[in-house]
Design an enzyme around this catalytic site. Structure first.
Site, PDB file in Angstrom:
ATOM      1  CE  LYS A 228      -4.325  -1.854   1.709  1.00  0.00           C
ATOM      2  NZ  LYS A 228      -5.382  -1.849   2.735  1.00  0.00           N
ATOM      3  NE  ARG A 262      -7.680  -8.545   1.028  1.00  0.00           N
ATOM      4  CZ  ARG A 262      -7.435  -7.751  -0.011  1.00  0.00           C
ATOM      5  NH1 ARG A 262      -6.460  -6.837   0.068  1.00  0.00           N
ATOM      6  NH2 ARG A 262      -8.137  -7.851  -1.125  1.00  0.00           N
TER       7      ARG A 262
END
Length: 278
Positions: A228, A262
């Site tokens: 991210k 994740r």
């Protein structure tokens, strides 16, 4: 079932997900426009090949997503969302009968169709805020539910998000939503602070550094940090170069009690988990 019991096991149809130690959720994006791997796996053949790789490398869960939720992403119709995944879910169930299948959706109608097709978990980036029928649907389906915090929607979430105290705001959000879910009989809840979903760089690291507040709430915590912008902005480089930074923040998440990572890169996450046991 008491809340603390969900820390150890989740009942996923005929499968039991053991969370006595951390596990990996491998990401399978069926979208053409996801922030990192959009367009790579949006054919059934490519999706199956990638899922084989995720499972072989150690993923206990495959998270199937058919809608991009990157910052600024525009919504697609429910029909298009289902069209992208309807053939993939039964294929995954038949090909990987021992693997838990999660579906990343904020629509209750897609959740119902996905579970009927063979999925086990619903992963809702909106925490029930984008579909007021989601909670009652989860109760009817009687499946584990990933409750994620978001501020706004994917289209608006990164437009100057502000909090007086982001950790307290997310904690209060969880408490309120858990109470509503519990009132409907939903007990199998996974908490996701929603890194990057309506948060600044500072907000994201405040949440990460305070993750033990959420892991002490009686439910397993999912950390979705993989590649991210909070990593590239801090460590530099592009998303394709963010693996080392992803490993670094995932290590912090594990140390603070996260049960599910994740990730896009399963092998490296598994190596991290194995190394943490030494």
């Amino acid at each position: 079932m008491k809340a603390q019991d969900t820390q150890l096991h989740l009942f996923c149809g005929n499968l039991l997900l053991d969370l006595s130690g951390p596990v990996i959720m491998g990401i399978l994006n069926l979208t053409p426009d996801s922030f990192y791997d959009g367009g790579k796996f949006n054919s059934t053949e490519n999706a199956l090949l990638h899922a084989e790789k995720l499972v072989a490398e150690g993923a206990k869960i495959i998270d199937i997503g058919a809608v991009s939720t990157r910052p600024g992403a525009q919504q697609i119709s429910a029909d298009e969302e289902w069209e992208r995944m309807k053939a993939v879910i039964p294929l995954m169930k038949n090909s990987f009968p021992g693997t838990v299948l999660s579906v990343d959706t904020y629509r209750s109608e897609i959740a119902a169709k996905a579970i009927a097709a063979g999925a086990h978990i619903i992963n809702d980036i909106s925490g029930g805020t984008m579909d007021d029928k989601m909670f009652e649907t989860i109760a009817e389906l009687n499946v584990p539910y990933v409750l994620m915090h978001i501020k706004g929607t994917p289209e608006t979430m990164q437009k100057n998000p502000e909090y007086e105290n982001v950790v307290e705001a997310v904690k209060q959000f969880f408490e309120e939503r858990i109470a509503k879910l519990n009132a409907l009989g939903v007990k199998q809840i996974i908490l996701d602070p929603g890194f990057g979903f309506g948060k600044t760089l500072e907000h994201n690291y405040q949440l990460l550094n305070s993750l033990e507040i959420f892991t002490s709430m009686g439910f397993p915590v999912l950390a979705g940090l993989s590649r991210k912008s909070m990593i590239t902005k801090l460590y530099g480089g592009e998303k394709q170069e963010a693996l080392a930074g992803t490993i670094a923040v995932n290590k912090i998440a594990l140390e603070k009690g996260a049960k599910i990572l994740r990730v896009h890169d399963v092998k490296e996450a598994m190596d991290l988990i194995q190394g943490s046991k030494i």
